[in-house]
Design a protein around this motif. Structure first.
Motif, PDB file in Angstrom:
ATOM      1  N   GLU A   1     -11.347  21.037  -7.768  1.00 36.20           N
ATOM      2  CA  GLU A   1     -11.593  20.951  -6.322  1.00 36.20           C
ATOM      3  C   GLU A   1     -10.405  21.458  -5.506  1.00 36.20           C
ATOM      4  OE1 GLU A   1     -14.441  19.878  -4.562  1.00 36.20           O
ATOM      5  OE2 GLU A   1     -15.327  20.117  -6.559  1.00 36.20           O
ATOM      6  N   GLY A   2      -9.331  21.848  -6.214  1.00 40.39           N
ATOM      7  CA  GLY A   2      -8.167  22.393  -5.520  1.00 40.39           C
ATOM      8  C   GLY A   2      -7.101  21.384  -5.144  1.00 40.39           C
ATOM      9  N   TYR A   3      -7.040  20.265  -5.852  1.00 39.41           N
ATOM     10  CA  TYR A   3      -6.063  19.221  -5.551  1.00 39.41           C
ATOM     11  C   TYR A   3      -5.174  18.928  -6.755  1.00 39.41           C
ATOM     12  CZ  TYR A   3      -9.013  18.238  -1.515  1.00 39.41           C
ATOM     13  OH  TYR A   3      -9.725  18.350  -0.353  1.00 39.41           O
ATOM     14  N   GLU A   4      -4.018  18.340  -6.442  1.00 41.57           N
ATOM     15  CA  GLU A   4      -3.136  17.804  -7.478  1.00 41.57           C
ATOM     16  C   GLU A   4      -2.592  16.463  -6.999  1.00 41.57           C
ATOM     17  OE1 GLU A   4       0.020  20.622  -8.037  1.00 41.57           O
ATOM     18  OE2 GLU A   4       0.978  20.140  -6.132  1.00 41.57           O
ATOM     19  N   VAL A   5      -2.202  15.623  -7.958  1.00 35.68           N
ATOM     20  CA  VAL A   5      -1.666  14.306  -7.631  1.00 35.68           C
ATOM     21  C   VAL A   5      -0.220  14.447  -7.153  1.00 35.68           C
ATOM     22  CG1 VAL A   5      -1.025  12.043  -8.567  1.00 35.68           C
ATOM     23  CG2 VAL A   5      -3.171  13.122  -9.279  1.00 35.68           C
ATOM     24  N   VAL A   6       0.066  13.812  -6.013  1.00 40.60           N
ATOM     25  CA  VAL A   6       1.435  13.737  -5.503  1.00 40.60           C
ATOM     26  C   VAL A   6       2.103  12.495  -6.070  1.00 40.60           C
ATOM     27  CG1 VAL A   6       2.887  13.512  -3.443  1.00 40.60           C
ATOM     28  CG2 VAL A   6       0.828  14.949  -3.383  1.00 40.60           C
ATOM     29  N   ASN A   7       1.450  11.347  -5.883  1.00 45.98           N
ATOM     30  CA  ASN A   7       1.992  10.110  -6.432  1.00 45.98           C
ATOM     31  C   ASN A   7       0.908   9.044  -6.536  1.00 45.98           C
ATOM     32  OD1 ASN A   7       2.150   9.602  -3.472  1.00 45.98           O
ATOM     33  ND2 ASN A   7       3.112   7.703  -4.134  1.00 45.98           N
ATOM     34  N   ILE A   8       1.232   8.019  -7.316  1.00 45.48           N
ATOM     35  CA  ILE A   8       0.337   6.878  -7.563  1.00 45.48           C
ATOM     36  C   ILE A   8       1.111   5.601  -7.289  1.00 45.48           C
ATOM     37  CG2 ILE A   8      -0.927   5.592  -9.355  1.00 45.48           C
ATOM     38  CD1 ILE A   8      -1.146   8.340 -10.846  1.00 45.48           C
ATOM     39  N   ASP A   9       0.470   4.662  -6.630  1.00 47.69           N
ATOM     40  CA  ASP A   9       1.009   3.309  -6.476  1.00 47.69           C
ATOM     41  C   ASP A   9      -0.064   2.366  -6.990  1.00 47.69           C
ATOM     42  OD1 ASP A   9       2.694   1.197  -5.774  1.00 47.69           O
ATOM     43  OD2 ASP A   9       1.781   1.021  -3.796  1.00 47.69           O
ATOM     44  N   SER A  10       0.292   1.510  -7.932  1.00 50.87           N
ATOM     45  CA  SER A  10      -0.718   0.640  -8.544  1.00 50.87           C
ATOM     46  C   SER A  10      -0.181  -0.769  -8.763  1.00 50.87           C
ATOM     47  CB  SER A  10      -1.181   1.227  -9.882  1.00 50.87           C
ATOM     48  OG  SER A  10      -0.096   1.302 -10.791  1.00 50.87           O
ATOM     49  N   THR A  11      -1.125  -1.697  -8.873  1.00 56.51           N
ATOM     50  CA  THR A  11      -0.798  -3.099  -9.128  1.00 56.51           C
ATOM     51  C   THR A  11      -1.769  -3.669 -10.147  1.00 56.51           C
ATOM     52  OG1 THR A  11      -0.060  -3.355  -6.834  1.00 56.51           O
ATOM     53  CG2 THR A  11      -0.474  -5.378  -8.078  1.00 56.51           C
ATOM     54  N   LEU A  12      -1.214  -4.303 -11.167  1.00 54.09           N
ATOM     55  CA  LEU A  12      -2.005  -5.042 -12.150  1.00 54.09           C
ATOM     56  C   LEU A  12      -1.937  -6.519 -11.793  1.00 54.09           C
ATOM     57  CD1 LEU A  12      -0.850  -3.371 -15.452  1.00 54.09           C
ATOM     58  CD2 LEU A  12      -3.227  -3.660 -14.753  1.00 54.09           C
ATOM     59  N   CYS A  13      -3.076  -7.195 -11.827  1.00 53.78           N
ATOM     60  CA  CYS A  13      -3.134  -8.628 -11.565  1.00 53.78           C
ATOM     61  C   CYS A  13      -3.602  -9.323 -12.842  1.00 53.78           C
ATOM     62  CB  CYS A  13      -4.113  -8.945 -10.434  1.00 53.78           C
ATOM     63  SG  CYS A  13      -3.710  -8.137  -8.885  1.00 53.78           S
ATOM     64  N   LEU A  14      -2.686 -10.050 -13.470  1.00 49.36           N
ATOM     65  CA  LEU A  14      -3.036 -10.824 -14.657  1.00 49.36           C
ATOM     66  C   LEU A  14      -2.011 -11.927 -14.847  1.00 49.36           C
ATOM     67  CD1 LEU A  14      -2.279  -8.789 -17.896  1.00 49.36           C
ATOM     68  CD2 LEU A  14      -1.375  -8.187 -15.684  1.00 49.36           C
ATOM     69  N   GLN A  15      -2.466 -13.011 -15.421  1.00 52.14           N
ATOM     70  CA  GLN A  15      -1.596 -14.162 -15.610  1.00 52.14           C
ATOM     71  C   GLN A  15      -0.636 -13.930 -16.777  1.00 52.14           C
ATOM     72  OE1 GLN A  15      -1.929 -16.523 -13.210  1.00 52.14           O
ATOM     73  NE2 GLN A  15      -0.025 -17.349 -13.995  1.00 52.14           N
TER      74      GLN A  15
ATOM     75  N   SER B   1       4.071   4.574  -9.751  1.00 50.32           N
ATOM     76  CA  SER B   1       4.525   3.206  -9.513  1.00 50.32           C
ATOM     77  C   SER B   1       3.518   2.227 -10.121  1.00 50.32           C
ATOM     78  CB  SER B   1       4.645   2.947  -8.010  1.00 50.32           C
ATOM     79  OG  SER B   1       4.849   1.568  -7.764  1.00 50.32           O
ATOM     80  N   ILE B   2       4.025   1.320 -10.951  1.00 49.56           N
ATOM     81  CA  ILE B   2       3.185   0.277 -11.546  1.00 49.56           C
ATOM     82  C   ILE B   2       3.871  -1.061 -11.312  1.00 49.56           C
ATOM     83  CG2 ILE B   2       2.143  -0.638 -13.657  1.00 49.56           C
ATOM     84  CD1 ILE B   2       2.323   2.263 -14.784  1.00 49.56           C
ATOM     85  N   LYS B   3       3.162  -1.923 -10.603  1.00 44.03           N
ATOM     86  CA  LYS B   3       3.663  -3.267 -10.341  1.00 44.03           C
ATOM     87  C   LYS B   3       2.705  -4.256 -10.986  1.00 44.03           C
ATOM     88  CE  LYS B   3       3.176  -2.564  -5.965  1.00 44.03           C
ATOM     89  NZ  LYS B   3       2.466  -1.307  -6.032  1.00 44.03           N
ATOM     90  N   ALA B   4       3.168  -5.468 -11.174  1.00 42.36           N
ATOM     91  CA  ALA B   4       2.293  -6.505 -11.724  1.00 42.36           C
ATOM     92  C   ALA B   4       2.539  -7.812 -10.991  1.00 42.36           C
ATOM     93  CB  ALA B   4       2.536  -6.687 -13.221  1.00 42.36           C
ATOM     94  N   THR B   5       1.485  -8.596 -10.913  1.00 44.04           N
ATOM     95  CA  THR B   5       1.592  -9.907 -10.293  1.00 44.04           C
ATOM     96  C   THR B   5       0.631 -10.865 -10.974  1.00 44.04           C
ATOM     97  OG1 THR B   5       1.580 -11.088  -8.174  1.00 44.04           O
ATOM     98  CG2 THR B   5      -0.169  -9.458  -8.514  1.00 44.04           C
ATOM     99  N   THR B   6       0.946 -12.143 -10.871  1.00 45.50           N
ATOM    100  CA  THR B   6      -0.002 -13.173 -11.303  1.00 45.50           C
ATOM    101  C   THR B   6      -0.769 -13.617 -10.066  1.00 45.50           C
ATOM    102  OG1 THR B   6       1.416 -15.074 -10.863  1.00 45.50           O
ATOM    103  CG2 THR B   6       1.693 -13.983 -13.003  1.00 45.50           C
ATOM    104  N   THR B   7      -1.718 -14.489 -10.264  1.00 49.10           N
ATOM    105  CA  THR B   7      -2.395 -15.098  -9.113  1.00 49.10           C
ATOM    106  C   THR B   7      -2.017 -16.576  -9.020  1.00 49.10           C
ATOM    107  OG1 THR B   7      -4.372 -15.543 -10.419  1.00 49.10           O
ATOM    108  CG2 THR B   7      -4.321 -13.473  -9.164  1.00 49.10           C
ATOM    109  N   GLU B   8      -0.837 -16.895  -9.576  1.00 47.48           N
ATOM    110  CA  GLU B   8      -0.333 -18.274  -9.533  1.00 47.48           C
ATOM    111  C   GLU B   8      -1.372 -19.259 -10.074  1.00 47.48           C
ATOM    112  OE1 GLU B   8       2.811 -18.920  -8.854  1.00 47.48           O
ATOM    113  OE2 GLU B   8       3.234 -16.844  -8.299  1.00 47.48           O
ATOM    114  N   GLN B   9      -2.035 -18.854 -11.145  1.00 44.60           N
ATOM    115  CA  GLN B   9      -3.043 -19.640 -11.859  1.00 44.60           C
ATOM    116  C   GLN B   9      -4.299 -19.916 -11.044  1.00 44.60           C
ATOM    117  OE1 GLN B   9      -0.622 -22.923 -13.328  1.00 44.60           O
ATOM    118  NE2 GLN B   9      -0.051 -21.706 -15.115  1.00 44.60           N
ATOM    119  N   LEU B  10      -4.525 -19.124  -9.993  1.00 45.30           N
ATOM    120  CA  LEU B  10      -5.717 -19.278  -9.168  1.00 45.30           C
ATOM    121  C   LEU B  10      -6.807 -18.309  -9.619  1.00 45.30           C
ATOM    122  CD1 LEU B  10      -4.025 -19.468  -5.665  1.00 45.30           C
ATOM    123  CD2 LEU B  10      -4.990 -21.369  -6.976  1.00 45.30           C
TER     124      LEU B  10
END
Length: 159
Positions: free
Chosen positions: A89-103, A130-139
């Motif tokens: 389609e004529g595009y390329e990735v510049v950057n990615i920002d992501s978050t994983l949510c798991l306990q 960019s890859i970040k991770a977080t918990t849901t504080e057991q919720l």
């Protein structure tokens, strides 16, 4: 120059005796994600963000879970195919920002390997993933270790 942004999200149930694939790598854990493919939520969210930014629908349009072609498929292949779709389609990735949510498990030790896997497939640098991770504080279902969630934002540019 055209700039487009996309967002993606994916959810998968966790179950005993399954492998946990995240960001293209196998992460040791007692539970793994359940899905038609290898159930890599992070790569699925990134694919959805890329497809959305290019206005190409979503991962289910291109890689339906009703197709035996994708049964047990390595999600890195899905990311490769998604990359080709956006390039067509004529595009390329510049950057990615992501978050994983798991306990559990803790993701920080695995982030560099995930960044390398994703960057290698997309032809970008690890500094662009960019890859970040977080918990849901057991919720909720994530906190009870019943499931895992990933969110991704992707910036594309026209080439």
């Amino acid at each position: 120059m055209t700039i487009r942004i996309g967002s993606g999200v994916d959810f998968h149930q966790l179950a005993e005796g399954r492998e946990l694939w995240l960001g293209g790598i196998l992460v040791p854990h007692s539970k793994g994600a359940v899905g038609h493919s290898d159930a890599d939520v992070l790569l699925h969210a990134i694919c959805d963000a890329m497809l959305g930014a290019a206005c190409l629908g979503d991962i289910g349009v291109h890689f339906p879970d009703t197709s035996m072609e994708f049964k047990g498929i390595d999600s890195k292949i899905l990311l490769q195919r998604t990359s080709k779709l956006i390039k067509d389609e004529g595009y390329e990735v510049v950057n990615i920002d992501s978050t994983l949510c798991l306990q559990a498990p803790k993701i920080k030790p695995f982030v560099p390997q995930m960044q390398e896997a994703i960057a290698g497939i997309l032809g970008i640098t690890v500094k662009d993933v960019s890859i970040k991770a977080t918990t849901t504080e057991q919720l909720g279902f994530v906190g009870r270790e019943e499931g895992v969630v990933a969110y991704a934002s992707v910036l594309l540019r026209g080439v």
